[in-house]
Structure formats: C-alpha cells, structure tokens
Design a protein around this motif. Structure first.
Motif, mmCIF file in Angstrom:
data_model
loop_
_atom_site.group_PDB
_atom_site.id
_atom_site.type_symbol
_atom_site.label_atom_id
_atom_site.label_comp_id
_atom_site.label_asym_id
_atom_site.label_seq_id
_atom_site.Cartn_x
_atom_site.Cartn_y
_atom_site.Cartn_z
ATOM 1 N N ASP A 49 6.809 22.845 -6.567
ATOM 2 C CA ASP A 49 5.651 23.723 -6.777
ATOM 3 C C ASP A 49 5.302 23.802 -8.260
ATOM 4 N N GLU A 50 6.322 23.870 -9.101
ATOM 5 C CA GLU A 50 6.091 23.962 -10.545
ATOM 6 C C GLU A 50 5.483 22.677 -11.107
ATOM 7 N N LEU A 51 5.798 21.551 -10.477
ATOM 8 C CA LEU A 51 5.254 20.273 -10.947
ATOM 9 C C LEU A 51 3.765 20.145 -10.647
ATOM 10 N N GLY A 52 3.291 20.898 -9.681
ATOM 11 C CA GLY A 52 1.870 20.851 -9.355
ATOM 12 C C GLY A 52 1.512 19.668 -8.471
ATOM 13 N N GLU A 53 0.240 19.341 -8.464
ATOM 14 C CA GLU A 53 -0.248 18.266 -7.608
ATOM 15 C C GLU A 53 0.297 16.924 -8.068
ATOM 16 N N PRO A 54 0.713 16.078 -7.115
ATOM 17 C CA PRO A 54 1.246 14.758 -7.491
ATOM 18 C C PRO A 54 0.136 13.815 -7.932
ATOM 19 N N GLY A 55 0.535 12.835 -8.713
ATOM 20 C CA GLY A 55 -0.413 11.806 -9.117
ATOM 21 C C GLY A 55 -0.568 10.772 -8.019
ATOM 22 N N GLU A 56 -1.268 9.705 -8.337
ATOM 23 C CA GLU A 56 -1.514 8.664 -7.334
ATOM 24 C C GLU A 56 -0.285 7.793 -7.099
ATOM 25 N N THR A 57 0.587 7.673 -8.118
ATOM 26 C CA THR A 57 1.764 6.819 -7.998
ATOM 27 C C THR A 57 2.837 7.498 -7.170
ATOM 28 N N GLN A 58 3.189 6.898 -6.056
ATOM 29 C CA GLN A 58 4.226 7.422 -5.172
ATOM 30 C C GLN A 58 5.243 6.313 -4.900
ATOM 31 N N PRO A 59 6.322 6.226 -5.705
ATOM 32 C CA PRO A 59 7.318 5.161 -5.518
ATOM 33 C C PRO A 59 7.896 5.170 -4.113
ATOM 34 N N ALA A 60 8.134 3.976 -3.607
ATOM 35 C CA ALA A 60 8.683 3.856 -2.257
ATOM 36 C C ALA A 60 10.175 4.159 -2.220
ATOM 37 N N GLY A 61 10.830 4.065 -3.383
ATOM 38 C CA GLY A 61 12.270 4.289 -3.420
ATOM 39 C C GLY A 61 13.027 3.020 -3.103
ATOM 40 N N PRO A 62 14.337 3.003 -3.359
ATOM 41 C CA PRO A 62 15.151 1.806 -3.110
ATOM 42 C C PRO A 62 15.203 1.471 -1.628
ATOM 43 N N ASP A 63 15.307 0.163 -1.343
ATOM 44 C CA ASP A 63 15.402 -0.250 0.060
ATOM 45 C C ASP A 63 16.837 -0.072 0.547
ATOM 46 N N ALA A 64 17.048 -0.363 1.826
ATOM 47 C CA ALA A 64 18.360 -0.110 2.439
ATOM 48 C C ALA A 64 19.466 -0.911 1.771
ATOM 49 N N GLN A 65 19.150 -2.167 1.386
ATOM 50 C CA GLN A 65 20.165 -3.007 0.753
ATOM 51 C C GLN A 65 20.575 -2.450 -0.614
#
Length: 264
Positions: free
Chosen positions: A110-126
């Motif tokens: 909530d403190e960070l506010g609205e997210p930007g357009e960049t949304q990392p997918a995160g590391p894959d399962a491997q």
C-alpha cells in the motif's frame, strides 16, 4: 568481494541466518565505502536470493528490502528501466507474502502505491530449484549458478562487474566446502576481475584479486592438486610484485614458484 569466513562456512552449510548475515555485511560494506555501492547491492541481492530460497518469511522480507534499495540506487543512476524492474520484483515477492496472510507485506504494498508497467515474471521452476539447492550448499547447484553468471560475462549479456560478482559469490560458497572444481573456478573468476579492475585503472582492486587467486592456487597445490601448479607458476612470474606481496604474506610457499630475476 570479501566476506566473513565464518559466515561463508555457515552459509555454505545451508544456514539461512548466516546468509542473512552476509546480506547485512554487504550492505554495511557499501554504506561505509569499503566497496562500491553497486557491488555491495549485487552481493546483498545474491545472498538475499539464497536466503529467500529457504522459504522463510523473514528471508523474503530481507530480499524485498534489498530490491527496493537497488531500485532507489537505479534512480540515482537515471536508469528508469532498472528502477522499474527492481521495484516490480519487490512487489512480486510482497504479493507472495500477502498470499501467506502477511499483514506487513500488505501495508508495504500500500505504501508503494500504484505499480508501474514493468511486472517481472520471476524465476522459472528450474532456477528456483537451483537456488533452493544452492541455499543448502549443493555443489552442483552452486557450480551451475556460478557458470551461468560467467556465461553472461563472456557473452556480454550482463554488466561485467555484476556477472563476475555473482559468479564469485557462488563459487566462494562451494570453495568454502573444499570443492576443488569451485576453488579453481573462484581463482579464474578472481583473475578475470583483476583484468577488469586493471583495465579500469583500479590497481589496488586488481592486485587484491590477483593475490586472492594466488592464495587459492597455492592452497590447492599444497593439498596435492599438481594440475594447477603450472597456473600458479605462470601467475607468480607474470603478476605485478605489488600484487604477489599480499599473497606471499598469507602463503609464503608461493615464493618457491617465483623464478629469480637475473641482473644481466
């Protein structure tokens, strides 16, 4: 970058608290000016991701803190994309914590506010599996992660300092367990770091890296690995004496590899 040897040993044995301790040391080194801030943040993120791979909430929170600090640093470098990526990565982990009913994580979002357009997918399962295994000191996983970083270095797909720092830290954990292959890799990574520092005009840092490599090779030779003796012989007679002096103070046996220089 240098780290407390006891914490390295404990982290290599799978201690999440030791891995968090290395995060704190890395941040402190950057804050004190002992190392460049970018290097301290790279190290803190590497240790933080290892600790978080253990799955604990405290470790995940620590990684979020590092990522947000890196996002702020990227702003100071006018790297809009870099700042957005790190901010997005921190938000991704916070959302995972929210899903675990972590009220503090919700407040942080909530403190960070609205997210930007960049949304990392995160590391894959491997990658997650490798990190999880590496966090427990698995030699294969540590070797794989170090090799991946060196591949990025050689291909130019990542910042050279960032790739070399990550490769060094994973190799250093494996070397702390006495694995000869990762000791050899660590020596090689340190020599590449020396090349980078000398090229950038940082003689002191270059000398430190050479001395580190010479000490590692000397330990291997003294432990019976004759295969690296020619490498140490070459280094002892090709590296600047100002670099070797530091190594010899730790390992006087390096002296026998230095060929006498004639006066004629």
């Amino acid at each position: 970058m240098a780290a407390d040897s006891d914490l390295i040993q404990q982290a290599a044995a799978g201690s999440a608290s030791a891995q968090l301790g290395l995060v704190d040391l890395a941040i402190a080194a950057g804050a004190s000016g002992a190392v460049r801030q970018i290097e301290s943040l790279i190290a803190a993120e590497t240790w933080g991701r290892l600790a978080a791979a253990n799955g604990g909430v405290d470790e995940q929170r620590a990684l979020v803190g590092v990522l947000l600090t890196r996002a702020e640093f990227e702003v100071t470098r006018c790297s809009v994309d870099g700042a957005a990526w790190y901010d997005g990565e921190a938000r991704r982990i916070l959302k995972l914590l929210v899903a675990l009913d972590d009220a503090d994580a919700q407040r942080a979002l909530d403190e960070l506010g609205e997210p930007g357009e960049t949304q990392p997918a995160g590391p894959d399962a491997q990658e997650l599996a490798l990190l999880s295994a590496a966090a427990q000191g698995d030699i294969y996983a540590l070797d794989s992660l170090s090799e991946q970083a060196m591949s990025l270095f050689y291909s130019g797909a990542a910042n050279a300092l960032e790739a070399l720092t990550v490769a060094e830290l994973y190799a250093r954990l494996g070397a702390a367990s006495g694995n000869s292959g990762l000791m050899r890799r660590l020596a090689g990574v340190r020599l590449k770091r020396a090349e980078l520092e000398y090229r950038d005009g940082s003689e002191t840092l270059g000398n430190d890296a050479v001395a580190d490599a010479a000490v590692l090779l000397s330990i291997m030779v003294d432990c019976g690995d004759a295969s690296v003796a020619p490498w140490l012989q070459f280094l002892a007679n090709d590296a600047p004496m100002s670099a070797l002096e530091g190594a010899v103070r730790h390992r006087p046996t390096i002296l026998k590899f230095i060929e006498p220089k004639g006066t004629c």
